[in-house]
Design a protein around this motif. Sequence first.
Motif, PDB file in Angstrom:
ATOM      1  N   ASN A   6      -8.766  -0.485 -19.358  1.00  0.00           N
ATOM      2  CA  ASN A   6      -8.239  -0.634 -17.757  1.00  0.00           C
ATOM      3  C   ASN A   6      -7.205   0.260 -17.601  1.00  0.00           C
ATOM      4  N   TYR A   7      -7.632   1.140 -16.550  1.00  0.00           N
ATOM      5  CA  TYR A   7      -6.350   2.284 -16.245  1.00  0.00           C
ATOM      6  C   TYR A   7      -5.664   1.719 -15.009  1.00  0.00           C
ATOM      7  N   TYR A   8      -4.555   1.335 -14.977  1.00  0.00           N
ATOM      8  CA  TYR A   8      -3.820   1.076 -13.914  1.00  0.00           C
ATOM      9  C   TYR A   8      -3.341   2.090 -13.245  1.00  0.00           C
ATOM     10  N   LEU A  18     -10.931   1.706 -13.385  1.00  0.00           N
ATOM     11  CA  LEU A  18      -9.639   2.059 -12.489  1.00  0.00           C
ATOM     12  C   LEU A  18      -9.214   1.068 -11.535  1.00  0.00           C
ATOM     13  N   ILE A  19      -8.063   0.711 -11.660  1.00  0.00           N
ATOM     14  CA  ILE A  19      -7.452  -0.248 -11.156  1.00  0.00           C
ATOM     15  C   ILE A  19      -6.212   0.208 -10.200  1.00  0.00           C
ATOM     16  N   GLU A  20      -6.411  -0.014  -8.744  1.00  0.00           N
ATOM     17  CA  GLU A  20      -5.309   0.719  -7.912  1.00  0.00           C
ATOM     18  C   GLU A  20      -5.140  -0.279  -6.717  1.00  0.00           C
ATOM     19  N   LYS A  21      -4.091  -1.069  -6.529  1.00  0.00           N
ATOM     20  CA  LYS A  21      -3.618  -1.889  -5.588  1.00  0.00           C
ATOM     21  C   LYS A  21      -4.513  -2.926  -5.644  1.00  0.00           C
ATOM     22  N   GLU A  22      -4.710  -3.558  -6.804  1.00  0.00           N
ATOM     23  CA  GLU A  22      -5.631  -4.532  -6.920  1.00  0.00           C
ATOM     24  C   GLU A  22      -7.085  -4.253  -6.815  1.00  0.00           C
ATOM     25  N   LYS A  23      -7.582  -3.292  -6.361  1.00  0.00           N
ATOM     26  CA  LYS A  23      -8.820  -2.726  -6.144  1.00  0.00           C
ATOM     27  C   LYS A  23      -9.381  -2.183  -7.486  1.00  0.00           C
ATOM     28  N   LYS A  24     -10.597  -2.437  -7.906  1.00  0.00           N
ATOM     29  CA  LYS A  24     -11.123  -2.047  -9.171  1.00  0.00           C
ATOM     30  C   LYS A  24     -12.286  -1.164  -9.048  1.00  0.00           C
ATOM     31  N   LYS A  25     -12.420  -0.165  -9.895  1.00  0.00           N
ATOM     32  CA  LYS A  25     -13.583   0.529  -9.647  1.00  0.00           C
ATOM     33  C   LYS A  25     -14.240   0.970 -11.001  1.00  0.00           C
ATOM     34  N   GLU A  26     -15.154   0.731 -11.613  1.00  0.00           N
ATOM     35  CA  GLU A  26     -15.920   1.156 -12.707  1.00  0.00           C
ATOM     36  C   GLU A  26     -16.281   2.607 -12.759  1.00  0.00           C
TER      37      GLU A  26
END
Length: 334
Positions: free
Chosen positions: A203-205, A116-124
Amino acid sequence: MISFIIPIYNTKLELLKRCFSSILELKHLKYEVLLIDDGSEKFIEEFCKDFIKDYSNFYFFRKENEGVSRARNLGIKLAKGNYVFFIDSDDTIVAESLDSLKLEKDTDLVLFDFELIEKEKKKEIKVLDIINKKNFNLKDIVLEFLINSDLNAPWAKIYHRQFLLKNHIIFNKEIVTGEDLNFNLDCLMCNPKIIYEKKVVYNYYREEISSRNRLLKYKERLIGNYNYLEKKKLKILSKLDLDFQEKIFFIKNIVSLKIKNIFNTIIDAEEEKILTLNFKNKIEENIREDLKNIKYTNFFTKLRYFLMYFKLWIIIKIVGKFRKLYLKVRRAKI
């Protein structure tokens, strides 16, 4: 061969290029890419046709605007691969992970992790914690789908195309929200052979995309859809062999999600000044049956429910103002 199905509707060109380019990084996997243009502006068609000129395994199809469900259904119909993999046009795949994939012939559904990619932050996101159990079965996975929203989407999954066709599994074009989960529940009810691969392939933006247009166009259908999905989940739950405490746990989660969704829709409708009498009546009609299960839920779900049940619209409006402030503060911290 895998058929990548990408519905497109007025996606920004740089995001389309990012999506397509991620697929081109595949080196070993045999694949085709079906670009389903759901009635976008003409420049989208021009870009796609120009992009795929040098790639014989990319195909472009244009149709009138009817929604993502019909676009995906067309992709399933046109696909030539043994397997299909859905991609949203503003997301990307992790080619390295998919390139090394080995599929057994009798596999019907493969589940993967995603980022999960949100505002350039990533979380698996690891979608199936239950896999850590020594023994698990289809029932365990079904239960996860009933309450784990990380599993809702059709992406980060591979479906056997003949399994879908044989069981007449398609996206329900009448559903305006939850169509992805509905599709996956239909798959599970046909007893597929499932494999879980502990690898990130997608990769989910996630962006702050307003649901305002959907609310304005489909407000009453939204309420009906929440009710439809709740009933479907509870029906599936009733068929599973669970003890009383297990069943109550899942009823609580299923009902709580529906009540929260409807309550938030009321707040959004109030903000848009479309909380009409017909809309209120639709809400009352679709929460009536929850009275028998509301006792299993927590305090906040009970509060939301009885504010709606007793038609305390003014109080709901005040709650909505606090919710809006809370969300604003939370987003600022992201």
